[in-house]
Design a protein around this motif. Structure first.
Motif, PDB file in Angstrom:
ATOM      1  N   ASN A   1       3.502  25.852 -13.783  1.00 62.05           N
ATOM      2  CA  ASN A   1       4.821  26.418 -13.481  1.00 62.05           C
ATOM      3  C   ASN A   1       4.724  27.738 -12.722  1.00 62.05           C
ATOM      4  O   ASN A   1       5.089  28.801 -13.210  1.00 62.05           O
ATOM      5  CB  ASN A   1       5.583  26.612 -14.805  1.00 62.05           C
TER       6      ASN A   1
ATOM      7  N   THR B   1       7.468  30.723 -12.334  1.00 63.81           N
ATOM      8  CA  THR B   1       7.620  31.635 -13.475  1.00 63.81           C
ATOM      9  C   THR B   1       6.439  32.603 -13.519  1.00 63.81           C
ATOM     10  O   THR B   1       6.607  33.801 -13.758  1.00 63.81           O
ATOM     11  CB  THR B   1       7.614  30.847 -14.805  1.00 63.81           C
TER      12      THR B   1
ATOM     13  N   ARG C   1      11.338  22.492 -11.962  1.00 63.67           N
ATOM     14  CA  ARG C   1      10.536  23.716 -11.869  1.00 63.67           C
ATOM     15  C   ARG C   1      10.263  24.130 -10.436  1.00 63.67           C
ATOM     16  O   ARG C   1      10.103  25.304 -10.143  1.00 63.67           O
ATOM     17  CB  ARG C   1       9.197  23.532 -12.612  1.00 63.67           C
TER      18      ARG C   1
END
Ligand SMILES: Nc1nc2c(c(=O)[nH]1)N[C@H]1C(S)=C(S)[C@@H](COP(=O)(O)OP(=O)(O)OC[C@H]3O[C@@H](n4cnc5c(=O)[nH]c(N)nc54)[C@H](O)[C@@H]3O)O[C@H]1N2
Ligand SMILES: Nc1nc2c(c(=O)[nH]1)N[C@H]1C(S)=C(S)[C@@H](COP(=O)(O)OP(=O)(O)OC[C@H]3O[C@@H](n4cnc5c(=O)[nH]c(N)nc54)[C@H](O)[C@@H]3O)O[C@H]1N2
Ligand code: SF4
Ligand SMILES: [Mo]
Length: 793
Positions: A492, A495, A726
């Motif tokens: 991910n 993030t 995502r």
């Protein structure tokens, strides 16, 4: 002239015939022009070094240098020629070390983080800035505000201590299976319960599960084929038709992420059919131990507290068993007692049973039909494979780090594997074993003499796993990224980058301008393992040998060795006087001060004389794990019941679904494809993406089954977008029937600049299972537990 594939093949055949007719074999030696033909004044010398570690290879290399430039790379002459290895990546270093992606001078970032704008600066200026910024941050926030993120190829043994910094100890990588496997043996959490690859010839059956050693342990290919020739039956269980599957006796396709169900189903069959080895189980495992049915606690001689002393010969508070002779309850280590394996009874109003009985009861849930349906393996195949594994000895389970490991429930899988291998009596036996295996990680080892910095220089603990720093409060304000860690180590990415951008200062250290370097404030260029500013650069023990890193060529561009960089940190942080003066001095010390008998007689002078490679003393026989059947657990037995996990319902492996990529998940409607990211023989993760010799054979492609391509109107070579909530990335697609329908595959590690857009890490799952914080190594990053959709871009 343009050569079509047809003419190319024809040409190839003609050359081979010609070579055969003239009695000569085509040899790589013909690449290097014979020395007599060199111009006068040309110098030529041979030097030795070792190559990378992360492929499991550790190949010791013989390098011919002409006029200061590497002209030929060959396998070194190992004491036993059978061990001499090199692969296409090693050979390609002739070109790769001169790659345009080499960082040539120290750099200072002038644009935004990630933008890629840098200006060259001097080493003096680079280190002045580093010292000033890191010291400022440490003075304000404490020493532990600096985090060192390090790829395993780099060698900075003292940096954490020099700076008093944190290190990325828990990083959630390659520990999925080990988390559940290791407590049974008292291991470190990477799933090591296997013997060395040289022992594979002694196995009768090998279950190769989610592992592709013919690409990920290339140097071991010869040992794997030796085993095949010796009659070992190899069954590969893999969702995709991998290279290793293609060379196995049988390929059993499995639905991705259902390895937990596979092993639970196998345990049930072994129990139901009495395929377990009763004698072995009683002698070597905790399955006869008694437990309280109500509380799930194991019975001990006095109360429930564990032994304070971890010594199997004299536990302070031993576990209890039922004496099969007279039905009395005894300490498990009482001499002459044969414990009963099964039984349920009462002691003083308490309902008690053996762990084995508890396991049998619990396994009823995991029937053949349940396991077969969930894994997609036909019942008939399931039974045949299980019977073969359980009843043909010795049998080995090789479970990879790239397949079943990278799922949020992998620890349960690991627990089931160790139970299955224990039930069938296959741990600690010649030709048997179970666990993860890659190249050198399982072999004889030897302790080098340890150079010590004064005790007042202490490292900081790392209370928060590195993948959690973006989610949990922590004190890290600066990072030293040694290698491509920012890009590779986290799922991910979007993030992750928010956290990276919040850091006050980042130092990047690498040979190549990898994607991670884009986020650094100061970038330092490192020498490859071929370059050195002194005659000896380093030493390592791997694959049963000691290997020397000699200078092959002078440092290219303005790069410094890892040793030089660490020494400069030491000097600037007041540790300089305690640090070795030169790398050669350090190497000599490590050999001289070692008391390990496996290193006896191995000195620096002897190594230099022996082409920089010597075999450890007494390693003629393959390393065999746990043959004394004494395990590093409290009882010394295979402790298969995990009391500490009873609050999670996991004292015995209890099925829990995947985090994201499972059929019942509603998200499947939106993102129907499971995304797996194995490794390739062409790269070591992010390494060699820029090697143009390698680029001829592999470019970034998403592999998809023709069935899934057709329903999306995709054709070979189309640019596709892979996306989920995502993020997304784009690259070409390749239609490949080896890829399981309903799943897609792309080799991990590709640099963003070689993609059409983005990185695979933009879509990968970073969910952390809460149970994970109670496991040996913290939660695993479930990279493969990822759902996506694909469309034409
Ligand atoms: N050449 C090369 N060698 C390497 C590396 C490298 O980068 N390059 N990296 C090294 C490192 S750090 C590691 S961790 C190891 C990894 O070594 P391996 O474990 O062998 O890694 P992979 O090839 O990633 O994955 C193995 C297989 O798992 C399959 N698979 C995917 N999902 C599943 C699943 O859910 N279940 C099952 N049963 N199988 C599945 C894949 O199709 C693949 O064939 O390789 C090491 N060796
Ligand atoms: N999406 C996804 N991501 C994954 C995985 C996955 O399955 N899916 N697998 C994960 C796994 S198993 C692993 S192990 C990690 C691996 O990820 P990394 O640990 O990042 O491994 P490499 O890409 O091999 O990085 C090695 C870096 O060190 C540098 N280097 C090489 N030699 C030297 C040297 O001598 N000195 C110095 N200073 N630097 C050197 C190289 O240039 C490179 O940048 O990736 C993980 N990332
Ligand atoms: S990349 Fe190839 S040559 Fe280099 S160590 Fe690994 S297997 Fe050996
Ligand atoms: Mo790995």
């Amino acid at each position: 002239m343009s050569i079509s594939r047809r003419t190319f093949i024809k040409g190839g055949v003609a050359t081979t015939l010609l070579a055969a007719a003239s009695g000569g074999m085509m040899s790589y030696k013909s690449w290097l022009h014979p020395v007599e033909a060199l111009a006068e004044g040309t110098t030529e010398r041979v030097a030795h070094t070792f190559h990378q570690a992360h492929c499991g290879g550790h190949c010791s290399l013989k390098c011919t240098v002409r006029d200061g430039r590497i002209a030929l790379i060959e396998p070194n002459d190992w004491p036993n020629p059978y061990m001499s290895t090199v692969c296409l990546k090693g050979i390609s270093e002739i070109q790769h070390i001169y790659s345009i992606e080499r960082i040539q001078t120290p750099l200072r970032r002038v644009g935004e983080r990630g933008e890629g704008k840098f200006v060259p600066i001097t080493w003096q200026e680079a280190f002045n800035t580093i010292e000033q910024e890191l010291k400022k941050i440490q003075e304000k926030n404490g020493k532990d505000s600096v985090l060192i993120g390090q790829a395993p190829e780099a060698n900075y043994p003292f940096l954490q201590q020099i700076l008093g910094a944190q290190k990325d100890g828990k990083r959630g990588i390659d520990i999925g299976i080990g988390n559940g496997f290791d407590p049974a043996l008292g291991g470190v959490g990477y799933g090591f319960g296997q013997s060395e690859i040289r022992d594979w010839v002694n196995a009768s059956v090998i279950l190769n599960v989610g592992s592709n050693p013919l690409e990920t342990s290339l140097i071991d290919a010869r040992h794997i084929f030796d085993a095949k020739e010796a009659g070992t039956k190899i069954i590969t269980i893999d969702p995709h038709f991998s290279t290793t599957a293609s060379k196995s006796d049988q390929w059993i396709p499995i639905k991705p992420g259902t390895d937990c169900e596979l092993f639970l189903g196998m345990i049930s069959l072994v129990l139901e059919n009495n395929w377990y080895d009763k004698e072995y189980v009683i002698a070597n495992t905790s399955l006869p131990f008694l437990m309280d049915v109500e509380t799930g606690k194991l019975l001990r001689e006095r109360g429930e507290a564990p032994s304070e002393k971890k010594d199997s010969k004299d536990p302070l508070n031993p576990f209890m068993v039922l004496d099969s002779e007279n039905g009395s309850v005894k300490a498990y280590n009482t001499k002459g007692v044969t414990p009963a394996l099964e039984g349920e009874f009462e002691i003083g109003g308490r309902k008690v049973q053996t762990v084995f009985s508890a396991l049998k009861a619990q396994q009823k849930k995991y029937s053949l039909s349940w396991a077969s349906e969930r894994t997609g393996i036909a019942q008939d195949d399931f039974v045949k494979m299980t019977k073969l594994y359980a009843t043909t000895k010795p049998a080995l389970i090789n479970i990879g780090w790239g397949g079943a490991d990278k799922w949020s429930n992998a620890d349960i899988t690991g627990h089931a594997v160790v139970i299955l291998a224990s039930l069938t009596g296959n741990i600690g036996v010649k030709g048997g074993g179970a666990g993860c295996y890659i190249g050198n990680y399982v072999s004889h080892s030897a302790a080098l003499g340890a150079w010590k910095l004064p005790a007042k220089f202490t490292t900081a603990p790392s209370p928060i796993p590195v993948y959690d720093m973006r989610y949990q409060n922590n004190n890290v304000k600066a990072m030293i990224a040694i290698g491509d860690t920012i890009h590779m180590h986290y799922g991910n990415m979007n993030t992750q980058l928010k956290w990276v951008e919040s850091l006050e200062f980042i130092v990047g250290i690498d040979m190549y301008f990898t994607p991670s370097m884009n986020y650094a404030d100061i970038v330092l260029p490192v020498c490859t393992k071929f370059e050195c500013d002194e005659e000896v650069g380093g030493l390592k023990v791997a694959r049963n040998h000691v290997m020397l890193r000699e200078k092959v060529i002078d440092p290219l561009f303005e790069s410094w060795t890892d040793f030089q960089i660490e020494r400069e940190f030491a000097r600037r942080w007041g540790v300089g006087e305690f640090y070795p003066g030169t790398a050669e001095q350090y190497v000599a010390y490590q050999l001289e001060k070692s008391t390990d008998p496996k290193l006896s007689g191995i000195t620096l002078a002897a190594l230099k004389k022996n082409n920089g490679i010597m075999q450890l003393v007494g390693c003629e026989q393959p390393y065999r794990a746990y043959t004394n059947k004494v395990f590093k657990t409290e009882s010394g037995k295979l402790q298969l019941y995990y009391e500490n996990l009873s609050s999670f319902g996991q004292a015995l492996p209890t099925f829990e679904g995947q985090n994201e990529a499972f059929d019942e998940n509603k998200l499947v409607e939106k993102y129907p494809l499971q995304f797996s990211q194995p490794r390739t023989k062409y790269h070591i993760h992010s390494q060699f993406c820029d090697a143009s010799w390698i680029q001829q054979y592999y470019e970034a492609v998403l592999e998809i089954n023709p069935v899934d391509a057709k329903s999306r109107n995709l054709h070979q070579g189309d640019v596709v977008e892979v996306f989920n909530d995502r993020g997304k990335f784009k690259c070409h697609c390749q239609l490949n029937e080896a890829v399981r329908p309903g799943a897609i595959r792309m080799y991990e590690g590709m640099w963003e600049k070689y993609m059409k857009e983005g990185s695979i890490q933009n879509v990968t799952n970073d969910a952390r299972n809460r149970r994970g914080y109670n496991l040996v190594n913290g939660p695993v990053v479930p990279f493969n537990d990822t759902l996506v959709q694909v469309r034409k871009a």
